[in-house]
Design a protein around this motif. Structure first.
Motif, PDB file in Angstrom:
ATOM      1  N   GLU A  85     -58.693  64.252  10.314  1.00 31.61           N
ATOM      2  CA  GLU A  85     -59.106  62.896  10.682  1.00 31.61           C
ATOM      3  C   GLU A  85     -59.755  62.133   9.527  1.00 31.61           C
ATOM      4  O   GLU A  85     -60.283  61.039   9.724  1.00 31.61           O
ATOM      5  CB  GLU A  85     -60.026  62.958  11.896  1.00 31.61           C
ATOM      6  CG  GLU A  85     -59.302  63.526  13.112  1.00 31.61           C
ATOM      7  CD  GLU A  85     -60.211  63.839  14.281  1.00 31.61           C
ATOM      8  OE1 GLU A  85     -61.209  63.114  14.479  1.00 31.61           O
ATOM      9  OE2 GLU A  85     -59.917  64.807  15.001  1.00 31.61           O
ATOM     10  N   ASP A  87     -62.386  62.974   7.517  1.00 26.53           N
ATOM     11  CA  ASP A  87     -63.805  63.124   7.208  1.00 26.53           C
ATOM     12  C   ASP A  87     -63.970  63.653   5.786  1.00 26.53           C
ATOM     13  O   ASP A  87     -63.242  64.549   5.353  1.00 26.53           O
ATOM     14  CB  ASP A  87     -64.476  64.075   8.206  1.00 26.53           C
ATOM     15  CG  ASP A  87     -64.492  63.504   9.615  1.00 26.53           C
ATOM     16  OD1 ASP A  87     -64.988  62.376   9.781  1.00 26.53           O
ATOM     17  OD2 ASP A  87     -63.997  64.186  10.531  1.00 26.53           O
ATOM     18  N   GLU A  92     -70.265  64.380   7.862  1.00 28.86           N
ATOM     19  CA  GLU A  92     -69.553  63.228   8.435  1.00 28.86           C
ATOM     20  C   GLU A  92     -68.801  63.636   9.694  1.00 28.86           C
ATOM     21  O   GLU A  92     -68.802  62.924  10.695  1.00 28.86           O
ATOM     22  CB  GLU A  92     -68.587  62.653   7.391  1.00 28.86           C
ATOM     23  CG  GLU A  92     -67.895  61.393   7.842  1.00 28.86           C
ATOM     24  CD  GLU A  92     -66.986  60.828   6.761  1.00 28.86           C
ATOM     25  OE1 GLU A  92     -65.934  60.274   7.138  1.00 28.86           O
ATOM     26  OE2 GLU A  92     -67.312  60.927   5.556  1.00 28.86           O
ATOM     27  N   TRP A  93     -68.143  64.798   9.658  1.00 32.02           N
ATOM     28  CA  TRP A  93     -67.422  65.311  10.832  1.00 32.02           C
ATOM     29  C   TRP A  93     -68.390  65.512  11.991  1.00 32.02           C
ATOM     30  O   TRP A  93     -68.108  65.110  13.116  1.00 32.02           O
ATOM     31  CB  TRP A  93     -66.715  66.625  10.467  1.00 32.02           C
ATOM     32  CG  TRP A  93     -65.990  67.243  11.613  1.00 32.02           C
ATOM     33  CD1 TRP A  93     -64.705  67.007  11.995  1.00 32.02           C
ATOM     34  CD2 TRP A  93     -66.529  68.191  12.553  1.00 32.02           C
ATOM     35  NE1 TRP A  93     -64.406  67.746  13.125  1.00 32.02           N
ATOM     36  CE2 TRP A  93     -65.506  68.487  13.481  1.00 32.02           C
ATOM     37  CE3 TRP A  93     -67.762  68.809  12.701  1.00 32.02           C
ATOM     38  CZ2 TRP A  93     -65.692  69.374  14.535  1.00 32.02           C
ATOM     39  CZ3 TRP A  93     -67.943  69.694  13.753  1.00 32.02           C
ATOM     40  CH2 TRP A  93     -66.901  69.966  14.654  1.00 32.02           C
ATOM     41  N   ARG A  94     -69.540  66.144  11.708  1.00 27.35           N
ATOM     42  CA  ARG A  94     -70.525  66.395  12.769  1.00 27.35           C
ATOM     43  C   ARG A  94     -71.022  65.090  13.377  1.00 27.35           C
ATOM     44  O   ARG A  94     -71.120  64.962  14.600  1.00 27.35           O
ATOM     45  CB  ARG A  94     -71.694  67.216  12.233  1.00 27.35           C
ATOM     46  CG  ARG A  94     -71.343  68.665  12.014  1.00 27.35           C
ATOM     47  CD  ARG A  94     -72.528  69.468  11.515  1.00 27.35           C
ATOM     48  NE  ARG A  94     -72.150  70.862  11.385  1.00 27.35           N
ATOM     49  CZ  ARG A  94     -72.615  71.660  10.453  1.00 27.35           C
ATOM     50  NH1 ARG A  94     -73.487  71.228   9.560  1.00 27.35           N
ATOM     51  NH2 ARG A  94     -72.214  72.920  10.405  1.00 27.35           N
ATOM     52  N   ALA A  95     -71.349  64.113  12.543  1.00 28.55           N
ATOM     53  CA  ALA A  95     -71.845  62.823  13.036  1.00 28.55           C
ATOM     54  C   ALA A  95     -70.786  62.142  13.897  1.00 28.55           C
ATOM     55  O   ALA A  95     -71.096  61.604  14.970  1.00 28.55           O
ATOM     56  CB  ALA A  95     -72.255  61.935  11.874  1.00 28.55           C
ATOM     57  N   GLY A  96     -69.535  62.174  13.461  1.00 27.27           N
ATOM     58  CA  GLY A  96     -68.452  61.561  14.232  1.00 27.27           C
ATOM     59  C   GLY A  96     -68.242  62.225  15.575  1.00 27.27           C
ATOM     60  O   GLY A  96     -68.060  61.542  16.595  1.00 27.27           O
ATOM     61  N   HIS A  97     -68.283  63.544  15.600  1.00 29.69           N
ATOM     62  CA  HIS A  97     -68.078  64.261  16.854  1.00 29.69           C
ATOM     63  C   HIS A  97     -69.273  64.088  17.796  1.00 29.69           C
ATOM     64  O   HIS A  97     -69.094  63.915  19.001  1.00 29.69           O
ATOM     65  CB  HIS A  97     -67.769  65.737  16.593  1.00 29.69           C
ATOM     66  CG  HIS A  97     -66.330  65.949  16.250  1.00 29.69           C
ATOM     67  ND1 HIS A  97     -65.779  65.473  15.079  1.00 29.69           N
ATOM     68  CD2 HIS A  97     -65.329  66.552  16.932  1.00 29.69           C
ATOM     69  CE1 HIS A  97     -64.490  65.781  15.062  1.00 29.69           C
ATOM     70  NE2 HIS A  97     -64.198  66.435  16.173  1.00 29.69           N
ATOM     71  N   ARG A  98     -70.483  64.130  17.248  1.00 27.29           N
ATOM     72  CA  ARG A  98     -71.656  63.885  18.096  1.00 27.29           C
ATOM     73  C   ARG A  98     -71.569  62.493  18.721  1.00 27.29           C
ATOM     74  O   ARG A  98     -71.838  62.318  19.905  1.00 27.29           O
ATOM     75  CB  ARG A  98     -72.941  64.029  17.288  1.00 27.29           C
ATOM     76  CG  ARG A  98     -73.393  65.446  17.100  1.00 27.29           C
ATOM     77  CD  ARG A  98     -74.811  65.497  16.519  1.00 27.29           C
ATOM     78  NE  ARG A  98     -75.336  66.824  16.624  1.00 27.29           N
ATOM     79  CZ  ARG A  98     -75.652  67.595  15.581  1.00 27.29           C
ATOM     80  NH1 ARG A  98     -75.511  67.147  14.345  1.00 27.29           N
ATOM     81  NH2 ARG A  98     -76.130  68.804  15.777  1.00 27.29           N
ATOM     82  N   GLY A  99     -71.182  61.502  17.929  1.00 21.77           N
ATOM     83  CA  GLY A  99     -71.052  60.140  18.431  1.00 21.77           C
ATOM     84  C   GLY A  99     -69.995  60.030  19.513  1.00 21.77           C
ATOM     85  O   GLY A  99     -70.198  59.370  20.539  1.00 21.77           O
ATOM     86  N   TYR A 100     -68.860  60.678  19.298  1.00 20.59           N
ATOM     87  CA  TYR A 100     -67.773  60.669  20.289  1.00 20.59           C
ATOM     88  C   TYR A 100     -68.253  61.251  21.607  1.00 20.59           C
ATOM     89  O   TYR A 100     -68.095  60.641  22.665  1.00 20.59           O
ATOM     90  CB  TYR A 100     -66.573  61.458  19.743  1.00 20.59           C
ATOM     91  CG  TYR A 100     -65.520  61.762  20.770  1.00 20.59           C
ATOM     92  CD1 TYR A 100     -64.669  60.774  21.237  1.00 20.59           C
ATOM     93  CD2 TYR A 100     -65.378  63.056  21.288  1.00 20.59           C
ATOM     94  CE1 TYR A 100     -63.691  61.049  22.186  1.00 20.59           C
ATOM     95  CE2 TYR A 100     -64.404  63.338  22.226  1.00 20.59           C
ATOM     96  CZ  TYR A 100     -63.571  62.330  22.680  1.00 20.59           C
ATOM     97  OH  TYR A 100     -62.614  62.608  23.622  1.00 20.59           O
ATOM     98  N   ARG A 103     -70.775  59.044  23.429  1.00 22.56           N
ATOM     99  CA  ARG A 103     -70.119  57.930  24.141  1.00 22.56           C
ATOM    100  C   ARG A 103     -69.531  58.391  25.474  1.00 22.56           C
ATOM    101  O   ARG A 103     -69.400  57.597  26.410  1.00 22.56           O
ATOM    102  CB  ARG A 103     -69.036  57.296  23.276  1.00 22.56           C
ATOM    103  CG  ARG A 103     -69.582  56.480  22.124  1.00 22.56           C
ATOM    104  CD  ARG A 103     -68.497  55.692  21.396  1.00 22.56           C
ATOM    105  NE  ARG A 103     -67.444  56.499  20.805  1.00 22.56           N
ATOM    106  CZ  ARG A 103     -67.522  57.127  19.635  1.00 22.56           C
ATOM    107  NH1 ARG A 103     -68.631  57.061  18.921  1.00 22.56           N
ATOM    108  NH2 ARG A 103     -66.502  57.815  19.178  1.00 22.56           N
TER     109      ARG A 103
END
Length: 124
Positions: A85, A87, A92-100, A103
């Motif tokens: 994806e 990252d 960055e991957w962790r932040a994106g997945h936590r955000g997903y 939501r």
């Protein structure tokens, strides 16, 4: 044959599916608690799954090549990078997945159990 739906049906699934079809995405990560909520068994090595689009139609078949359950903080960069994806780092991957997941209503902590799946495209 069981199926797999990546992401959410709001454009995200189409994007993720295109990464799989292009050979760029060979892993995915899910929350272990979602398996319990959906009364689903974990995937197993060699299992073939229909990859579904936004309309629930099969667009490809993938084969599971790896299954690991581990705390979120123990997901490796190798696995995260193979999600394809874009990252630039594990952080960055962790932040994106936590955000997903946030939501979607779930707070993910370092110790939250996740399911790390590896797969290969085997057909359509």
């Amino acid at each position: 044959m069981r199926s797999m739906e990546l992401g959410t049906p709001d454009g995200m699934r189409t994007e993720l599916n295109s990464l799989v079809l292009a050979g760029q995405k060979t892993t995915t990560t899910g929350l272990l608690e979602d398996y319990a909520k959906e009364t689903e068994d974990l995937e197993h090595l060699g299992e073939r799954l229909a990859l579904l689009d936004d309309q629930g139609q099969s667009i490809a078949v993938i084969e599971i090549t790896g299954v690991e359950v581990k705390p979120f903080s123990e997901v490796t960069w190798e696995h995260a990078r193979a999600e394809g994806e874009g990252d630039a780092s594990l952080e960055e991957w962790r932040a994106g997945h936590r955000g997903y997941w946030h939501r979607l209503g779930t707070t993910v902590e370092d110790g939250t159990p996740v399911v790390c799946l590896a797969f290969r495209l085997v057909g359509d």
